[in-house]
Structure formats: structure tokens, C-alpha cells
Write a protein that holds these residues in place. Structure first.
Motif, PDB file in Angstrom:
ATOM      1  N   HIS A 219       0.817  -1.216   0.000  1.00  0.00           N
ATOM      2  CA  HIS A 219       0.000   0.000   0.000  1.00  0.00           C
ATOM      3  C   HIS A 219       0.852   1.269   0.000  1.00  0.00           C
ATOM      4  CE1 HIS A 219       1.000  -0.133   4.296  1.00  0.00           C
ATOM      5  NE2 HIS A 219       0.684   1.153   4.341  1.00  0.00           N
ATOM      6  N   ASP A 220       2.080   1.202   0.494  1.00  0.00           N
ATOM      7  CA  ASP A 220       2.937   2.376   0.544  1.00  0.00           C
ATOM      8  C   ASP A 220       3.774   2.557  -0.721  1.00  0.00           C
ATOM      9  OD1 ASP A 220       4.487   0.166   0.898  1.00  0.00           O
ATOM     10  OD2 ASP A 220       5.466   0.846   2.741  1.00  0.00           O
ATOM     11  N   GLY A 221       3.470   1.796  -1.761  1.00  0.00           N
ATOM     12  CA  GLY A 221       4.191   1.920  -3.024  1.00  0.00           C
ATOM     13  C   GLY A 221       5.365   0.987  -3.177  1.00  0.00           C
ATOM     14  N   ASP A 638      -7.125  13.725  -1.937  1.00  0.00           N
ATOM     15  CA  ASP A 638      -5.690  13.489  -2.011  1.00  0.00           C
ATOM     16  C   ASP A 638      -5.369  12.253  -1.167  1.00  0.00           C
ATOM     17  OD1 ASP A 638      -2.989  13.599  -2.318  1.00  0.00           O
ATOM     18  OD2 ASP A 638      -2.740  15.653  -1.596  1.00  0.00           O
ATOM     19  N   LEU A 639      -5.477  11.084  -1.784  1.00  0.00           N
ATOM     20  CA  LEU A 639      -5.249   9.840  -1.066  1.00  0.00           C
ATOM     21  C   LEU A 639      -3.779   9.667  -0.684  1.00  0.00           C
ATOM     22  CD1 LEU A 639      -7.543   7.424  -3.099  1.00  0.00           C
ATOM     23  CD2 LEU A 639      -8.056   8.602  -0.957  1.00  0.00           C
ATOM     24  N   ASP A 640      -2.872  10.185  -1.503  1.00  0.00           N
ATOM     25  CA  ASP A 640      -1.451  10.070  -1.172  1.00  0.00           C
ATOM     26  C   ASP A 640      -1.112  10.840   0.102  1.00  0.00           C
ATOM     27  OD1 ASP A 640      -1.102   8.510  -3.419  1.00  0.00           O
ATOM     28  OD2 ASP A 640      -0.552  10.204  -4.703  1.00  0.00           O
ATOM     29  N   ALA A 641      -1.634  12.071   0.208  1.00  0.00           N
ATOM     30  CA  ALA A 641      -1.391  12.853   1.425  1.00  0.00           C
ATOM     31  C   ALA A 641      -2.033  12.197   2.642  1.00  0.00           C
ATOM     32  CB  ALA A 641      -1.934  14.275   1.243  1.00  0.00           C
ATOM     33  N   SER A 643      -2.473   8.995   3.025  1.00  0.00           N
ATOM     34  CA  SER A 643      -1.645   7.828   3.380  1.00  0.00           C
ATOM     35  C   SER A 643      -0.400   8.259   4.135  1.00  0.00           C
ATOM     36  CB  SER A 643      -1.268   7.056   2.116  1.00  0.00           C
ATOM     37  OG  SER A 643      -2.421   6.566   1.448  1.00  0.00           O
ATOM     38  N   ARG A 644       0.223   9.362   3.694  1.00  0.00           N
ATOM     39  CA  ARG A 644       1.409   9.842   4.415  1.00  0.00           C
ATOM     40  C   ARG A 644       1.047  10.286   5.827  1.00  0.00           C
ATOM     41  NH1 ARG A 644       2.340  12.204  -0.747  1.00  0.00           N
ATOM     42  NH2 ARG A 644       1.498  14.178   0.031  1.00  0.00           N
ATOM     43  N   ASP A 647       0.740   7.247   7.968  1.00  0.00           N
ATOM     44  CA  ASP A 647       2.030   6.661   8.340  1.00  0.00           C
ATOM     45  C   ASP A 647       2.697   7.431   9.476  1.00  0.00           C
ATOM     46  OD1 ASP A 647       1.684   4.744   6.416  1.00  0.00           O
ATOM     47  OD2 ASP A 647       2.825   5.826   4.875  1.00  0.00           O
ATOM     48  N   ASP A 664      -7.241   2.036   0.001  1.00  0.00           N
ATOM     49  CA  ASP A 664      -6.934   1.213  -1.176  1.00  0.00           C
ATOM     50  C   ASP A 664      -8.187   0.915  -1.988  1.00  0.00           C
ATOM     51  OD1 ASP A 664      -4.873  -0.659  -2.552  1.00  0.00           O
ATOM     52  OD2 ASP A 664      -6.601  -1.962  -2.144  1.00  0.00           O
ATOM     53  N   ARG A 667      -8.967   3.963  -3.936  1.00  0.00           N
ATOM     54  CA  ARG A 667      -7.969   4.131  -4.985  1.00  0.00           C
ATOM     55  C   ARG A 667      -8.265   3.206  -6.172  1.00  0.00           C
ATOM     56  NH1 ARG A 667      -2.991   6.275  -3.926  1.00  0.00           N
ATOM     57  NH2 ARG A 667      -3.171   5.662  -1.729  1.00  0.00           N
TER      58      ARG A 667
END
Length: 719
Positions: A219-221, A638-641, A643-644, A647, A664, A667
Motif C-alpha cells: 500500500h505504501d508503493g 488526495d489519497l497520497d497525502a 496515506s502519508r 504513516d 486502497d 484508490r
């Protein structure tokens, strides 16, 4: 009797009827469940239904017992109501009964009746019809696969249009826990993992047809490539943190799989419990030579058998204190998950003497590899009595064997007085008065201890026991107890003497002479105590009640002293519950007044007194912005932000993997409204609560409001 052929045939018929009636209904229910849910649920329902049918059939068959067989045989006239003789032992029968038994057996052999239940055709048809209706409803019910999302339908269409797309045919995941845990390795087809941190994971996947590339997408790339080994694709890594992952291939899978969970079970640090001594701070006895220490350490996967006991000794007093530290290795006993450690400290070997202190602390480690976790116990302190305390205790023990003053309390005095009052009829007058006087002495010591908080000093030498009538609180100086009468007369028990005779006539109006003659510095609340005035008043009332109780006890009247002792105890409890202390007032240091600009009206250089409330800084709005954007069907999130942020704030949710799975899901399916709503619900606990409004200023009491109104009133009204 239970093995009789007639009974066995009847039971088999009942079993057959029950199975033929219940089996179609069980199959129909399983079909309906498969249409509503999925195959797993349908399998469970079918298993439960078959077990229910079997249990019902066995219950009905076991109802046919020997009594039922005798009853059915007696229904036939040719057995002459003597069927019970068929199953009786001949030795237990008389000659007439034996003859009748042979007669009945002969008739049973000639023509045995059919005791089996007739086939209930109507009931069986009813059960079959019910099963057909349930099956028809299952066929008409929409299939569970009909509710698939648009992405699933698109994937199915892509698979049908591209028959060469790889598909996942077999899975195997092996989990090997760390060696220090002592747990065995496990393997299975499930790709969801819940294991101890540091476990080794090994995937083995099989595709048909074979893809060109395959990997695990986290999930974190992060990617974990899968290496092909014949017909299998393999990969392995250590489990360190929770997360989600998917199986991705090139070309893409015919049916994209769901996200799988990696749950980490943390290795908790060990816990240390002190078994002996039971208190953290301990007072050594004068002749104590050993100090016994006992500990218990627990851990989920085992404690290292070796531990370290750190002993620190403090010698000296004041500024001349010397510290020495020692480390003693200890070996534990007991189970690996709960070990016990013990040590007897030799005070002479430690070199400590009167007035010194010994501090002990145990350090244990678990078996985690690498980086074992460490835990320490609470610091245990042993204080050795000083030489003065030893001499005092020895002197008191030689003169009078009494309980130390610091062990006496007002409650104990009440208990002793009540016990003495109950023994009044069994003791002679002299012994009774002597014991009452001893309790009165304890009351006096306790009164003096509490009197120190009011600035009173210790009383002088021993005084004669009181005689005469009891005083009242209005005239303490008239009491026969001379020491306390002197204390009340002078205020604190000082030997004031005659200032006029020793120092000459006082100067009229001199504050120094007035203070020296009529009071002392510690008579002031600011200098004598840290108690607030209200608490001082309560404590003063408690001392008055103690004084009354003491007088009655010294005169041999514990019954008259108990009411005052109870009142004193109530006041003491109020003092103990006081929440405020009184500190000495310190005058405010105001800046000097500039006489050159006074009364001129100039305001140059003065600051602005209109203090504005500063605006609150905006906090982190990552979660709130995402929560608001998810409320709109077409809102950009902003799913990336997000997720960060997740974390960096793993403790914002009870289960962060649920939020990761929801992210996820959105996404993968941006247009799925149900997925967006599920993510929005998951974000609710992490939203920042709004700040409350500023607190209102206290309006003041009636006098304060009148003062403020007078300041704001016109000049004419002020005059």
C-alpha cells in the motif's frame, strides 16, 4: 431387548422416514444460501442442516425402546397381554409364568407381527413441496455475483475478451516465527497474515498461463518482486510493520484480487513485579543485618535467565554524601515466561551504617533477538536509623514499653478508650484510672503534634495529672492541667517571664515592646504555618476537642472523653481533606512613579491596553479536508497525502489497517460511492475536535459590580 429384530426393523423405518423428509429441505436451504451469500456460507448452512436432520432421526429412533415393543405386542390378542414375559429370564419366573412364556414365544415364531411405521406419504410429499418452493425462491433470488461493482464487471469483460490473461491458480504462504519465540512454523493457502514481528514470510504462487512478471504491491508503493522457479513464483521477506498488499502481474490478472492484510503482533517488553519487600520505602530495624529482596519477571515469549541487581549506597549527611554503585548478577528460577529472582543483601558487606540508605533496582531482559528488550523494577529504598534514633528507641524501651508516638492516632485513642470503658466493671479503680491516664498522655502527645501546625511549641517538663473540675472551652486557663493552662495563658508554651521586671518599663506606643510582651513572630499566620485561615480554624477546633478529651481521660472518665474525641476526629478528617495551603503574602513591586509627567495627561510611550484575542493557528487539515471531499460524489481526494498522514500518525485509529484498506478500495474504485462512504466513516475518529469559545470573564460580586458602575458613570453622577 434393544437388539430384538422387530425393534431394529421399526427403528430403521423411522430413520428412513426422517431422512427422506428432511434431506430435500436441507439441500434447498443450502441452495438459497448460496444464491444469497457465497459458497462458504452455503457449505456451513448445508452442514448444519444435515446435522440437524441426522440428530432428529436419531432422536426419533431412540424413542422406540423395550417398553414401546412390549406395548405394541400386547396390542395383538394372540399374545394375551403377556409380551413382557418374552424378555424375562426363565429363572426369575414361576412354573406357571414359564409355561406362559413358552406359549407366547411359540406364537411369536409362528407369526411375527410387522411393527414398522407405515410410510407417511402425505408428510413426505409436504416436505418435498416445501423444498421445491425454497429451491424456486433460490432460483428467483438474484445471485450474489449480481451485486458486483463496475470494476468487477469490467474485469470480467476484459478476461472474457483476453483469454490469455493469467489467473491465480494456487497459493501457499509459509510463516516462520523468530526462533526465540519457540513457536512452530505454519503454512497454508490463506494470504492474510497475523504473526509476531520479525517473522519470516515466504510466498509461493502458481499462475496459469504464466505471466511475464509478477510482484507484490504494497500500500505504501513498495514492490516485492516474485522470482519464477519452474511452475511457481516465490518471494520472501521479514514481517516488520503492518500493511496491505496485492498480487500484480504483467500482463494483468484476469480477475484482480483483493488486498491482503499483514498484521503484526508486537513483542511486548517484560514486566517486573516486586514481591518482597511490599513497600518501596522501608525503615530498617536497629539490629537488622540482612535485607531480603524478591522479584518476579514475566514476558510473553520468555525472560533471559540472567538479570542484574543494581545496588546504590548513600553514606553521610548534608553535603558530605558519598554514593557507591554495585552490580550483582542474579540467576532466575521457574518457567521461561515467569522467572523469579531473589537476593539477600548483607548490610555489613555493603559497608553501610546508621543514617545511611541502600537503593536496589533489578534489570531484566527478554529473549528477543536482535535487540533484547529491557525492563527495570521500581527502586527499593532501605533507610537505616541514625545513632540518635537508635539511642532514643533504646531509651524509650528501657524506661517504658509503650507504642511510639508516631504510631498513635485519634482513631486509635478512640478505640482504646472504648475498649477501656467496656472493661470498667472488671478492673479495680486504681488500674482503671492508671490506664485512662495513659490514654490521656497519648491524647496529649497527639494534640502537641497537631499544635505545631498552628505555631505552638512543645510543652515543658512533666506536669502533675489534673485534678478538680473540667474546664470549658471559654476558660482554658482555669484548667487543672497546669501545662496546658500555661500554654493557653501565654499562647504557645513559651517561658515569657516578666518583661517589666527584667527589661524595665515598656515604652508607650512602641510596636517592638508590644510584640515582645504580648506575642511572638510565629503567632502570625504568614510566619507560623502554611495552612489557610479556614483550615487553621478547623485545626484549632480539633485541638480544643482534644484538650477536653485529654482532661477527662486524665481524670479517669473515658465515657465523658469519647464525645470530644469523636469531634476531634471529625475535624482532623476535614483538615486532611483540605485542598489549599496558605503561602506568605508578598507585596507587589510596582514601577516607580515619574513625578515629572504626573497629572500632565501625556500618554506618550504607553502601550495599547485593548488586548485582542490572538487568532488560533490552523491545525493539520489533512484528515478534515479528505473527510469533507468524500462527502461529495465527485470531490477530489488526495489519497497520497492521507496515506502519508496515516504513516506519521499510526495511533490515530484503533486499527490503522482498516483505514489503509478503505483508502486502497477508493484508490481502486474511485467512482464507488459505498467505498467513499466507508472511508469517510473510518476518518471520523481522527477528526480534530473544534476548540471551545473563550471563557467569559468573571462578572464579580455585587460590590465589584457597583465599583465598575461607579467607574463608568458620568462625572456628575460620581459626585
Amino acid at each position: 431387548m434393544s437388539r430384538h429384530p422387530l425393534l431394529q426393523r421399526a427403528r430403521r423405518r423411522v430413520l428412513a422416514i426422517s431422512v427422506l423428509g428432511g434431506l430435500p429441505i436441507a439441500l434447498a436451504l443450502a441452495l438459497l444460501t448460496w444464491r444469497i451469500a457465497d459458497t462458504d456460507v452455503a457449505t456451513v448452512v448445508l452442514t448444519v442442516a444435515l446435522l440437524a436432520v441426522a440428530g432428529l432421526a436419531m432422536w426419533r429412533a431412540r424413542r422406540l425402546d423395550g417398553a414401546w415393543l412390549v406395548t405394541r405386542l400386547n396390542e395383538h390378542p394372540r399374545f394375551e397381554d403377556s409380551a413382557d414375559l418374552l424378555f424375562a429370564a426363565p429363572a426369575a419366573l414361576n412354573p406357571l409364568q414359564q409355561r406362559q412364556q413358552r406359549h407366547v414365544q411359540q406364537r411369536l415364531r409362528e407369526s411375527a407381527p410387522d411393527l414398522r411405521q407405515a410410510w407417511p406419504v402425505k408428510h413426505l410429499l409436504l416436505c418435498a413441496g416445501t423444498a421445491l418452493l425454497i429451491a424456486a425462491g433460490a432460483v428467483a433470488w438474484p445471485s450474489a455475483t449480481a451485486g458486483r461493482t463496475g470494476a468487477d464487471v469490467a474485469a470480467t469483460g476484459a478476461a472474457s475478451s483476453n483469454p490469455q490473461a493469467p489467473a491465480l491458480r494456487a497459493t501457499r504462504l509459509r510463516v516462520t516465527p523468530p526462533a526465540y519465540t519457540g513457536q512452530a512454523a505454519t503454512a497454508g493457502e490463506k494470504l492474510d497474515v497475523r504473526a509476531v514481528q520479525g517473522s519470516r514470510l515466504h510466498w509461493q504462487l502458481q499462475f496459469a498461463p504464466q505471466p511475464q512478471q509478477a510482484w507484490l504491491q504494497f500500500h505504501d508503493g513498495r514492490r516485492l518482486p516474485l522470482q519464477r522457479d519452474g511452475e511457481h513464483w516465490q518471494a520472501g521477506e521479514a514481517l516488520q510493520r503492518p500493511g496491505l498488499y496485492r498480487i500484480v502481474t504483467e500482463p494483468a490478472l484476469a480477475t484482480p484480487g483483493r488486498a491482503y492484510r499483514l498484521d503484526v503482533v508486537p513483542d511486548r517488553p517484560p514486566q517486573v513485579k516486586v514481591l518482597e519487600p511490599t513497600q518501596t520505602l522501608n525503615q530498617a530495624t536497629p539490629n537488622q543485618r540482612q535485607w531480603q529482596l524478591r522479584f518476579e519477571a514475566t514476558d510473553d515469549f520468555g525472560i533471559n535467565p540472567g538479570a542484574t541487581l543494581d545496588i546504590t549506597t548513600a553514606k553521610g549527611s548534608g553535603e558530605n554524601i558519598e554514593f557507591q554503585q554495585r552490580s550483582v548478577p542474579l540467576s532466575g528460577s521457574g518457567a521461561a515466561t515467569a522467572r523469579r529472582f531473589g537476593y539477600n543483601a548483607d548490610l555489613a558487606a555493603l559497608g553501610v551504617g546508621p543514617g545511611d540508605e541502600v537503593v536496589a533496582r533489578l534489570t531484566v531482559r527478554d529473549n528477543r533477538n536482535p535487540q533484547p528488550q529491557e525492563a527495570r523494577s521500581a527502586s527499593l529504598i532501605l533507610r537505616l536509623p541514625s545513632e540518635q534514633e537508635v539511642q532514643t528507641s533504646e531509651l524509650e524501651g528501657a524506661i517504658k514499653k509503650v507504642m511510639p508516638a508516631y504510631f498513635r492516632s485519634q482513631r486509635q485513642i478512640i478505640i482504646d478508650a472504648e475498649a477501656l470503658q467496656k472493661q470498667r466493671g472488671t478492673l479495680d479503680a486504681e488500674t482503671f484510672i492508671k490506664r485512662s491516664d495513659a490514654i490521656g498522655v497519648d491524647q496529649r502527645i497527639l494534640r502537641l503534634r497537631y499544635g505545631q501546625f498552628l505555631g505552638e511549641e512543645a510543652e515543658g517538663g512533666a506536669k502533675a495529672p489534673p485534678t478538680g473540675d473540667m474546664p470549658t472551652s471559654d476558660a482554658p486557663a482555669a484548667d487543672a492541667d497546669n501545662d496546658h493552662a500555661d500554654e493557653h495563658a501565654h499562647g504557645d508554651g513559651h517561658d515569657h517571664g516578666n518583661s517589666t521586671a527584667s527589661e524595665g518599663a515598656p515604652v508607650f506606643g512602641s510596636a517592638t515592646d508590644v510584640l515582645s510582651e504580648y506575642g511572638h513572630t510565629h503567632d502570625h499566620a504568614e510566619a507560623a504555618t502554611l495552612l489557610d485561615p479556614q483550615t487553621r480554624a478547623i485545626l484549632k477546633a480539633a485541638l480544643d476537642q482534644m484538650w477536653q478529651s485529654e482532661g477527662h481521660l486524665r481524670q479517669g472518665h473515658p465515657d465523658k472523653a469519647l464525645p470530644f474525641a469523636y469531634k476531634a476526629l471529625g475535624f482532623i478528617k476535614q483538615v486532611q481533606q483540605a485542598e489549599r495551603i496558605y503561602l506568605a503574602r508578598v507585596g507587589s513591586a510596582l514601577p516607580p512613579i515619574d513625578m515629572a509627567r504626573r497629572m500632565t495627561g501625556k500618554r506618550d510611550g504607553l502601550g495599547n491596553r485593548n488586548v485582542a484575542i490572538p487568532a488560533r493557528p490552523d491545525g493539520d487539515r489533512t484528515v478534515s479536508d479528505a473527510w469533507q471531499a468524500l462527502a461529495h460524489g465527485d470531490g477530489k481526494v488526495d489519497l497520497d497525502a492521507l496515506s502519508r498522514w496515516l504513516d506519521s500518525h499510526p495511533n490515530a485509529w484503533p486499527d490503522p489497517l482498516d483505514v489503509i484498506a478503505a483508502i486502497d478500495e477508493v484508490r481502486q474504485q474511485p467512482d464507488c460511492q459505498a467505498c467513499r462512504q466507508r472511508l469517510r466513516d473510518q476518518l471520523w475518529p481522527a477528526l480534530q475536535r473544534p476548540h471551545g469559545p473563550p471563557a467569559r470573564r468573571n462578572a464579580g460580586d455585587a460590590a465589584g459590580r457597583r465599583y465598575l458602575d461607579a467607574l463608568t458613570a458620568p462625572q456628575e453622577h460620581a459626585r
